[in-house]
Design a protein around this motif. Structure first.
Motif, short mmCIF file in Angstrom:
data_model
loop_
_atom_site.label_atom_id
_atom_site.label_comp_id
_atom_site.label_asym_id
_atom_site.label_seq_id
_atom_site.Cartn_x
_atom_site.Cartn_y
_atom_site.Cartn_z
N ILE A 40 0.66 14.98 -9.16
CA ILE A 40 -0.30 14.85 -10.26
C ILE A 40 0.45 14.77 -11.59
O ILE A 40 1.35 15.58 -11.84
N PRO A 41 0.15 13.79 -12.44
CA PRO A 41 0.86 13.70 -13.72
C PRO A 41 0.55 14.89 -14.64
O PRO A 41 -0.51 15.51 -14.52
N LEU A 42 1.48 15.19 -15.51
CA LEU A 42 1.29 16.29 -16.48
C LEU A 42 0.02 16.06 -17.29
O LEU A 42 -0.74 16.99 -17.55
N ASP A 52 10.18 13.66 -27.71
CA ASP A 52 8.94 13.59 -28.49
C ASP A 52 7.77 13.39 -27.52
O ASP A 52 7.79 12.46 -26.71
N PRO A 53 6.74 14.26 -27.59
CA PRO A 53 5.62 14.10 -26.66
C PRO A 53 4.87 12.78 -26.83
O PRO A 53 4.09 12.41 -25.94
N CYS A 54 5.09 12.07 -27.93
CA CYS A 54 4.46 10.76 -28.09
C CYS A 54 5.26 9.66 -27.38
O CYS A 54 4.82 8.50 -27.34
N ASP A 55 6.42 10.02 -26.87
CA ASP A 55 7.23 9.08 -26.11
C ASP A 55 6.74 9.10 -24.65
O ASP A 55 6.61 10.18 -24.07
N ASP A 72 6.30 12.01 -20.05
CA ASP A 72 5.53 12.14 -18.81
C ASP A 72 6.40 12.16 -17.56
O ASP A 72 5.95 12.59 -16.50
N THR A 73 7.63 11.65 -17.67
CA THR A 73 8.50 11.63 -16.49
C THR A 73 9.21 12.97 -16.29
O THR A 73 9.79 13.20 -15.23
N LEU A 74 9.17 13.83 -17.29
CA LEU A 74 9.90 15.10 -17.21
C LEU A 74 9.18 16.14 -16.36
O LEU A 74 9.82 16.99 -15.75
N PHE A 75 7.87 16.08 -16.37
CA PHE A 75 7.08 17.12 -15.72
C PHE A 75 6.02 16.50 -14.81
O PHE A 75 5.62 15.36 -14.98
N PRO A 133 9.04 21.13 -13.65
CA PRO A 133 9.97 20.13 -14.19
C PRO A 133 10.46 19.18 -13.09
O PRO A 133 10.52 19.58 -11.93
N ASP A 134 10.82 17.98 -13.46
CA ASP A 134 11.45 17.06 -12.52
C ASP A 134 12.76 17.70 -12.04
O ASP A 134 13.63 18.04 -12.83
N ALA A 135 12.85 17.88 -10.72
CA ALA A 135 13.99 18.60 -10.15
C ALA A 135 15.32 17.92 -10.43
O ALA A 135 16.38 18.54 -10.37
N ASN A 136 15.29 16.61 -10.74
CA ASN A 136 16.53 15.88 -10.98
C ASN A 136 16.92 15.84 -12.45
O ASN A 136 17.89 15.18 -12.82
#
Ligand SMILES: [Zn+2]
Length: 211
Positions: free
Chosen positions: A2-4, A110-113, A117-120, A130-133
């Protein structure tokens, strides 16, 4: 997975002056640009569980210390943030530049970047992971925002917001059917189930923040 968040915030051009030092006045525009959600943990601001604040993405104290030319009301540097994220982030900044936000291991995005969304991602119950990688994601999760320390609240808020949207949709649908019709009764029953779940989460939220 599920996306953040379901929407990436985007800053519109500032409608008010950026050079008078009054960053707080940008809050209504910021709230709108961030779709009434915290830029960092994406919790919805409608439950009155906490204050939502205007965060400086590059912290004010770091700007002053380094003599960087960023006015404190520069709209590009502002983030709509819940009190919890703002208080955890404080004056953390790990690079010695205001245009380099992270070094790949520590720092911020920046959360506007859209890459934020790919971090979490979220677990099926709504917890943030968090993304484990990504060491950067793990640093932001554990050190900068400490999402793990308030995991239950994050879960409760995410579920309430999801249920709110479902309930709103069902109410609209309900009103398209005649009172007492089979479809009407089916939707009403579903509405009752979701409303009960919402109520239980809401009760927990109130008790959580009363402590
Ligand atoms: Zn937050």
């Amino acid at each position: 997975m599920i996306p953040l968040r379901d929407i990436t915030p985007s800053r519109t051009a500032p409608v008010l002056n950026e050079t008078d030092g009054n960053w707080g006045k940008h809050k209504p525009q910021l709230k709108n640009d961030f779709n009434s959600h915290c830029g960092y943990c994406h919790s919805y601001d409608g439950y009155k569980h906490t204050y939502f604040e205007v965060d400086h993405f590059v912290p004010k104290s770091v700007i002053i210390k380094n003599g960087w030319d960023i006015p404190s009301a520069r709209y590009n540097n502002l983030v709509y943030s819940c009190k919890f994220c703002n208080n955890k982030k404080l004056s953390k900044w790990t690079t010695n530049s205001h245009i380099v936000y992270n070094d790949g291991t520590t720092g911020f995005v920046d959360p506007c970047d859209a890459s934020y969304d790919t971090l979490f991602y979220r677990t099926t119950d709504g917890a943030i992971r968090p993304d484990a990688n990504s060491d950067l994601a793990k640093w932001m999760y554990k050190v900068a925002f400490k999402f793990d320390e308030r995991e239950r609240a994050i879960i409760v808020l995410w579920n309430m917001n999801r249920l709110r949207q479902i309930i709103d949709g069902l109410i609209v649908e309900l009103n398209t059917y005649g009172i007492g019709s089979t479809d009407y009764n089916t939707i009403k029953l579903k509405l009752g189930e979701y409303a009960l779940k919402y109520y239980i989460f809401h009760k927990e939220l109130i008790e959580f923040y009363e402590q």
